[in-house]
Scaffold this motif. Structure first.
Motif, PDB file in Angstrom:
ATOM      1  N   VAL A 197       0.832  -1.200   0.000  1.00  0.00           N
ATOM      2  CA  VAL A 197       0.000   0.000   0.000  1.00  0.00           C
ATOM      3  C   VAL A 197       0.871   1.257   0.000  1.00  0.00           C
ATOM      4  N   ALA A 198       1.935   1.268   0.780  1.00  0.00           N
ATOM      5  CA  ALA A 198       2.819   2.443   0.839  1.00  0.00           C
ATOM      6  C   ALA A 198       3.535   2.661  -0.483  1.00  0.00           C
ATOM      7  N   GLN A 199       4.030   1.579  -1.092  1.00  0.00           N
ATOM      8  CA  GLN A 199       4.693   1.705  -2.394  1.00  0.00           C
ATOM      9  C   GLN A 199       3.721   2.223  -3.449  1.00  0.00           C
ATOM     10  N   ALA A 200       2.506   1.694  -3.448  1.00  0.00           N
ATOM     11  CA  ALA A 200       1.501   2.130  -4.411  1.00  0.00           C
ATOM     12  C   ALA A 200       1.168   3.601  -4.223  1.00  0.00           C
ATOM     13  N   ALA A 201       1.084   4.038  -2.977  1.00  0.00           N
ATOM     14  CA  ALA A 201       0.739   5.431  -2.709  1.00  0.00           C
ATOM     15  C   ALA A 201       1.804   6.379  -3.245  1.00  0.00           C
ATOM     16  N   ARG A 202       3.059   6.007  -3.169  1.00  0.00           N
ATOM     17  CA  ARG A 202       4.128   6.857  -3.705  1.00  0.00           C
ATOM     18  C   ARG A 202       4.050   6.927  -5.230  1.00  0.00           C
ATOM     19  N   LEU A 203       3.681   5.834  -5.880  1.00  0.00           N
ATOM     20  CA  LEU A 203       3.475   5.874  -7.327  1.00  0.00           C
ATOM     21  C   LEU A 203       2.301   6.789  -7.676  1.00  0.00           C
ATOM     22  N   VAL A 204       1.225   6.635  -6.929  1.00  0.00           N
ATOM     23  CA  VAL A 204       0.031   7.437  -7.174  1.00  0.00           C
ATOM     24  C   VAL A 204       0.336   8.922  -7.069  1.00  0.00           C
ATOM     25  N   ALA A 205       1.137   9.306  -6.079  1.00  0.00           N
ATOM     26  CA  ALA A 205       1.464  10.715  -5.884  1.00  0.00           C
ATOM     27  C   ALA A 205       2.246  11.303  -7.043  1.00  0.00           C
ATOM     28  N   ARG A 206       2.796  10.450  -7.894  1.00  0.00           N
ATOM     29  CA  ARG A 206       3.622  10.908  -9.014  1.00  0.00           C
ATOM     30  C   ARG A 206       2.967  10.671 -10.375  1.00  0.00           C
ATOM     31  N   ILE A 207       1.687  10.367 -10.385  1.00  0.00           N
ATOM     32  CA  ILE A 207       0.981  10.200 -11.651  1.00  0.00           C
ATOM     33  C   ILE A 207       1.006  11.497 -12.451  1.00  0.00           C
ATOM     34  N   ASP A 208       0.703  12.599 -11.783  1.00  0.00           N
ATOM     35  CA  ASP A 208       0.577  13.881 -12.481  1.00  0.00           C
ATOM     36  C   ASP A 208       0.924  14.994 -11.509  1.00  0.00           C
ATOM     37  N   ALA A 209       1.974  15.727 -11.797  1.00  0.00           N
ATOM     38  CA  ALA A 209       2.409  16.797 -10.900  1.00  0.00           C
ATOM     39  C   ALA A 209       1.391  17.917 -10.797  1.00  0.00           C
ATOM     40  N   THR A 210       0.460  18.019 -11.748  1.00  0.00           N
ATOM     41  CA  THR A 210      -0.561  19.062 -11.681  1.00  0.00           C
ATOM     42  C   THR A 210      -1.774  18.627 -10.867  1.00  0.00           C
ATOM     43  N   ALA A 211      -1.763  17.413 -10.346  1.00  0.00           N
ATOM     44  CA  ALA A 211      -2.886  16.935  -9.531  1.00  0.00           C
ATOM     45  C   ALA A 211      -2.409  15.895  -8.521  1.00  0.00           C
ATOM     46  N   THR A 212      -1.198  16.073  -7.989  1.00  0.00           N
ATOM     47  CA  THR A 212      -0.656  15.055  -7.096  1.00  0.00           C
ATOM     48  C   THR A 212      -1.490  14.906  -5.830  1.00  0.00           C
ATOM     49  N   VAL A 213      -1.975  16.014  -5.264  1.00  0.00           N
ATOM     50  CA  VAL A 213      -2.810  15.917  -4.068  1.00  0.00           C
ATOM     51  C   VAL A 213      -4.123  15.223  -4.391  1.00  0.00           C
ATOM     52  N   ALA A 214      -4.728  15.568  -5.516  1.00  0.00           N
ATOM     53  CA  ALA A 214      -5.991  14.939  -5.892  1.00  0.00           C
ATOM     54  C   ALA A 214      -5.833  13.425  -5.991  1.00  0.00           C
ATOM     55  N   HIS A 215      -4.745  12.969  -6.592  1.00  0.00           N
ATOM     56  CA  HIS A 215      -4.530  11.528  -6.699  1.00  0.00           C
ATOM     57  C   HIS A 215      -4.259  10.905  -5.326  1.00  0.00           C
ATOM     58  N   GLN A 216      -3.516  11.603  -4.480  1.00  0.00           N
ATOM     59  CA  GLN A 216      -3.272  11.077  -3.138  1.00  0.00           C
ATOM     60  C   GLN A 216      -4.585  10.929  -2.361  1.00  0.00           C
ATOM     61  N   VAL A 217      -5.442  11.930  -2.449  1.00  0.00           N
ATOM     62  CA  VAL A 217      -6.699  11.899  -1.703  1.00  0.00           C
ATOM     63  C   VAL A 217      -7.626  10.809  -2.234  1.00  0.00           C
ATOM     64  N   ALA A 218      -7.787  10.743  -3.566  1.00  0.00           N
ATOM     65  CA  ALA A 218      -8.683   9.744  -4.142  1.00  0.00           C
ATOM     66  C   ALA A 218      -8.215   8.331  -3.818  1.00  0.00           C
ATOM     67  N   PHE A 219      -6.907   8.085  -3.875  1.00  0.00           N
ATOM     68  CA  PHE A 219      -6.375   6.764  -3.548  1.00  0.00           C
ATOM     69  C   PHE A 219      -6.592   6.446  -2.068  1.00  0.00           C
ATOM     70  N   ALA A 220      -6.353   7.425  -1.205  1.00  0.00           N
ATOM     71  CA  ALA A 220      -6.559   7.204   0.227  1.00  0.00           C
ATOM     72  C   ALA A 220      -8.025   6.914   0.530  1.00  0.00           C
ATOM     73  N   ARG A 221      -8.925   7.595  -0.161  1.00  0.00           N
ATOM     74  CA  ARG A 221     -10.354   7.343   0.053  1.00  0.00           C
ATOM     75  C   ARG A 221     -10.760   5.965  -0.458  1.00  0.00           C
ATOM     76  N   ALA A 222     -10.158   5.541  -1.560  1.00  0.00           N
ATOM     77  CA  ALA A 222     -10.430   4.191  -2.044  1.00  0.00           C
ATOM     78  C   ALA A 222      -9.952   3.154  -1.035  1.00  0.00           C
ATOM     79  N   LEU A 223      -8.775   3.385  -0.467  1.00  0.00           N
ATOM     80  CA  LEU A 223      -8.275   2.486   0.565  1.00  0.00           C
ATOM     81  C   LEU A 223      -9.182   2.489   1.785  1.00  0.00           C
ATOM     82  N   GLY A 224      -9.666   3.676   2.173  1.00  0.00           N
ATOM     83  CA  GLY A 224     -10.579   3.758   3.301  1.00  0.00           C
ATOM     84  C   GLY A 224     -11.850   2.976   3.037  1.00  0.00           C
ATOM     85  N   ALA A 225     -12.379   3.075   1.799  1.00  0.00           N
ATOM     86  CA  ALA A 225     -13.576   2.313   1.449  1.00  0.00           C
ATOM     87  C   ALA A 225     -13.304   0.821   1.413  1.00  0.00           C
TER      88      ALA A 225
END
Length: 488
Positions: A197-225
């Motif tokens: 999960v931690a490794q995946a989250a670091r990849l997610v944060a680097r999908i797009d530098a113009t939306a890194t927070v958005a990807h971090q939040v959406a991934f964290a919410r998916a994990l929460g669900a």
């Protein structure tokens, strides 16, 4: 009598993911047929190799329909939802799973130079010999009109995002647009499988530098669900850094557009405010670009902040930017009528976010933002999109000002290593960002990401049609396109 699509979907077998239902072939066929008479928006389509999953939005709640892949095929949705076409092409490229009746079967990612065909298939066959070059087919009207064909992209020697446009100009204005994608593809679906999960989250944060927070939040919410608890207790932190990112990205877009329109005063002020925000992100959040500020990528609890004097400077600066933007012969007047995306076209492609709202299409996933119903004054051109971004900067500054001392605590990650499946979403700077994840024993078994840019790229031919070539950089800037977000 036509059945309601949500009812058809919920008649299926409930799955592990809340809001997901598995349909048999007949029910999926009925769903596709009834979508012809429904306004239910399609937000994504993907495969995990065993099933096809379609993501819809019912009101403010996600609704997922799944069907088993039979003999490498499924009934396509693109004939009833135009925005499904790119998803179907990507699924074909990665898995070799064919959408029967799809409106377009051309590759989206695979340019013929991968070492194997269908890399996510259980047994990917070897790839044929790479093609000598890219072939484009002009439509009959373009062939008859003749004229000039112009390329737009990095190969033309400028610092463009990695995608290619082939523009047909029989006269002064663009008549035909052909897109070539896949240059930004990094194989993220394959890289995510088996990651912690931690490794995946670091990849997610680097999908797009113009939306890194958005990807971090959406991934964290998916994990929460999914039961991983990574998205719990971080609503304030997600709101805080999300609005901080929105301010930075919108200011960057506005500064670039002002430079293209030769509005030096606006460009300098917007760029100056942007640099102040970036410095504040570095000092108060640990990263200029806000990488790894939220769990589970940034797994250690911390406090994030922005100085109140910078918020004051932003409020004053935004007021000046607004006066400059709307002054006679200012940016609003110069950009009026260029690159129009109508409300009907936005709804047809499923485009939401600030671009959709600038076209008069309603919708904002941020429940904490109040807005009046409808956007009657929005016509969907470059001026409207830039005005919407400026308005959202002002709104975001107001939101950040409500936090006590303009600071918030980010909770530490829980470090859970369980199993589950969930979907999460957030309103990013350009539009909605979606993540779906299936976790097995603390590792990612399957993952999908939906980014607003994929739908915007599909709408480009209509947006650029009738434009002059010199307006292309400005139109693309106003849309906030990200090839990295579209190609993954």
């Amino acid at each position: 009598m036509t059945a309601q699509v949500p009812d058809l979907i919920r008649s299926g077998m409930p799955a592990a993911c809340a809001g997901r239902f598995v349909l048999d072939g007949g029910a999926w066929r009925d769903m596709v047929e009834n979508l012809r008479h429904s306004t239910l928006p399609l937000l994504g389509l993907w495969s995990d190799g065993v099933q096809i999953h379609a993501l819809f939005m019912e009101g403010t709640c996600p609704l997922l329909a799944s069907v088993a892949v039979m003999d490498g095929r499924y009934l396509a949705l693109s004939p009833v939802r135009a925005g499904a076409a790119a998803y179907e092409r990507i699924t074909q490229d990665l898995w070799g799973i064919e959408g029967m009746g799809a409106t377009d079967s051309a590759p989206w990612l695979d340019q013929g130079r991968w070492p194997v065909t269908w890399p996510l298939h259980d047994r990917p066959p070897p790839a044929p010999a790479p093609p000598e070059g890219v072939e484009f087919t002009d439509d009959a009207a373009m062939v008859q009109a003749g004229g000039t064909v112009v390329g737009y992209g990095p190969a033309e020697g400028d610092f463009h995002s990695p995608f290619h446009l082939r523009l047909g100009l029989p006269g002064e204005r663009i008549m035909q647009v052909r897109t070539r994608m896949g240059y930004a593809h990094r194989g993220l679906c394959a890289r995510m499988r088996g990651a912690t999960v931690a490794q995946a989250a670091r990849l997610v944060a680097r999908i797009d530098a113009t939306a890194t927070v958005a990807h971090q939040v959406a991934f964290a919410r998916a994990l929460g669900a999914a039961g991983e608890q990574a998205g719990a207790d971080m609503d304030d932190a997600a709101m805080f850094v999300g609005e901080l990112e929105r301010i930075a990205i919108h200011l960057d877009t506005l500064a670039t557009a002002a430079d293209l329109l030769a509005d030096g005063r606006f460009a300098i002020l917007a760029a100056t405010l942007l640099e102040r925000v970036r410095q504040a992100c570095r000092d108060g959040c640990g990263s200029r670009l806000l990488f790894d500020v939220l769990p589970p990528a940034g797994d250690t609890g911390r406090a994030v902040s922005i100085p109140m004097e910078i918020l004051t400077e932003l409020r004053t600066g935004c007021a000046t930017l607004r006066r400059l933007f709307w002054r006679p012969r200012g940016m609003a007047m110069q950009a009026r009528g260029r690159g129009i995306l109508s409300a009907d076209a936005a709804r047809r492609w499923g485009i939401a976010g600030c671009v959709g709202r600038a076209s008069g299409a309603e919708g904002d996933l941020r429940a904490y933002v109040s807005r009046s119903a409808g956007h009657e004054g929005m016509g969907g051109d470059v001026a409207d999109r830039l005005a919407m971004r400026l308005q959202e900067v002002e709104t975001a500054v107001g939101i950040l000002s409500t936090f006590d001392g303009a600071a918030v605590s980010v909770p530490a990650g829980h470090g859970a290593h369980g199993s589950g499946e969930g979907v999460g979403c957030v309103e990013g700077p350009t539009g909605p960002v979606w993540h779906w994840v299936r976790v097995e024993h603390g590792r990612v078994a399957a993952w999908w990401c939906g980014d607003a840019s994929l739908l915007l790229f599909q709408a480009l031919p209509g947006i650029l049609s009738g434009a002059v070539y010199e307006d292309v950089p400005l139109i693309l800037t106003s849309l906030g396109l990200s090839a990295a977000g579209a190609d993954l």
